[in-house]
Write a protein that holds these residues in place. Structure first.
Motif, PDB file in Angstrom:
ATOM      1  N   TRP A 149      -3.205 -10.588  -7.767  1.00 36.23           N
ATOM      2  CA  TRP A 149      -2.537 -10.426  -6.473  1.00 36.23           C
ATOM      3  C   TRP A 149      -3.098  -9.224  -5.711  1.00 36.23           C
ATOM      4  N   LYS A 153      -5.015  -9.182  -2.193  1.00 37.79           N
ATOM      5  CA  LYS A 153      -4.497  -8.350  -1.108  1.00 37.79           C
ATOM      6  C   LYS A 153      -5.580  -7.424  -0.569  1.00 37.79           C
ATOM      7  N   TRP A 259      -0.319  -0.314   4.334  1.00 40.20           N
ATOM      8  CA  TRP A 259      -0.013  -1.624   3.760  1.00 40.20           C
ATOM      9  C   TRP A 259      -0.765  -1.840   2.459  1.00 40.20           C
ATOM     10  N   SER A 266       4.004  -8.275  -3.677  1.00 40.44           N
ATOM     11  CA  SER A 266       4.390  -9.095  -2.547  1.00 40.44           C
ATOM     12  C   SER A 266       3.597  -8.625  -1.331  1.00 40.44           C
ATOM     13  N   TRP A 267       3.621  -9.400  -0.281  1.00 49.17           N
ATOM     14  CA  TRP A 267       2.796  -9.099   0.871  1.00 49.17           C
ATOM     15  C   TRP A 267       3.315  -7.899   1.664  1.00 49.17           C
TER      16      TRP A 267
END
Length: 269
Positions: A149, A153, A259, A266-267
């Protein structure tokens, strides 16, 4: 009757068959040769022109990948200083050119501190993924799926940075910068980001100091670099929108890096 005469000595025998268009054969052979030669030359011209066109466009938009990995230890150290402390860079920001094959080309990174490379971005990206995984491990949330993940990302963040720079060049009518140059400039974000994530592992207070610093330094570095690309390399300058778009690039670094620095599975959260 001719068969009977043909057997007699001294009497010439007429030809049994007359070739069709006997007088036209030399012209047909010459014509076919001319056609083949003309088509061959025309085909070579077309293929040669097409090949030169493809090669010129490949070199314009993609360049040679090997060019971006011609680095050494001294270049890596100096380049990291420029990326992480752009305020201390007292030299010029323009790239060094050299004549190659009758036209000007840029020197590789090993000879020019301002040349883009892909070694530092790839190493910084891998460092970011490893440090992010270590941060999750210290929080007791490590898993192979989490690493995947974080990897995805990071790639999405890299793509967004490339898209930001490319769209800025296009909006100013200067979209001819090589794609790998844009990828390299965008990838330098992970150098400061890795340092901020490393600081977060030791102290959250260090993270909230290092992350704004990384965003500020990356913004200054990209503004200086994009100025050079727009004015020196692409020969395009639009004073009405130039400063606003460069300011937008600098400000966009803060939310993007925050970010990416938010190490979660999670995003957004």
């Amino acid at each position: 009757m001719f068969d009977n005469l043909g057997a007699q000595p001294g009497v010439p025998r007429p030809p049994t068959s007359v070739p069709q268009n006997a007088f036209g054969n030399p012209f047909i052979g010459a014509g076919s040769g001319l056609i083949r030669g003309g088509l061959g030359a025309y085909g070579e011209k077309i293929l040669g022109t097409s090949s030169e066109y493809v090669q010129s466009n490949i070199s314009r938009y993609f360049s040679d990948p090997q060019y971006y990995f011609q680095v050494n230890d001294q270049y890596v150290r100096n380049k990291l200083k420029v990326v992480l402390f752009p305020f201390l860079h007292r030299g010029h920001w323009t790239r060094i050119t050299e004549p190659v094959g009758g036209r000007l080309s840029y020197k590789p990174p090993i000879y020019d501190i301002n040349a883009p490379d892909l070694y530092i971005p790839f190493m910084a990206f891998g460092t970011y993924v490893v440090l992010a995984g270590l941060s999750l491990g210290l929080q007791g949330r490590f898993s192979p799926e989490a690493i995947n993940w974080l990897f995805m990302k990071g790639l999405v963040g890299w793509f967004l940075q490339c898209l930001l720079l490319k769209m800025t060049l296009f909006s100013l009518g200067s979209g001819e910068a090589p794609l790998l140059d844009i990828v390299a400039y965008a990838g330098y974000s992970f150098a400061g980001l890795s340092i901020a994530v490393l600081g977060k592992i030791f102290s959250s207070y260090a993270y909230y100091f290092l992350m704004p610093w990384a965003g500020l330094c990356m913004g200054v570095f990209l503004v200086k670099t994009m100025k050079r690309v727009l004015f020196a390399e692409v020969r395009t300058y639009d004073s009405s929108r130039h400063h606003y778009l460069l300011l937008f690039i600098a400000l966009a670094q803060f939310p993007l890096l925050f970010w990416l620095g938010n190490i979660t599975i999670s995003w957004f959260l």
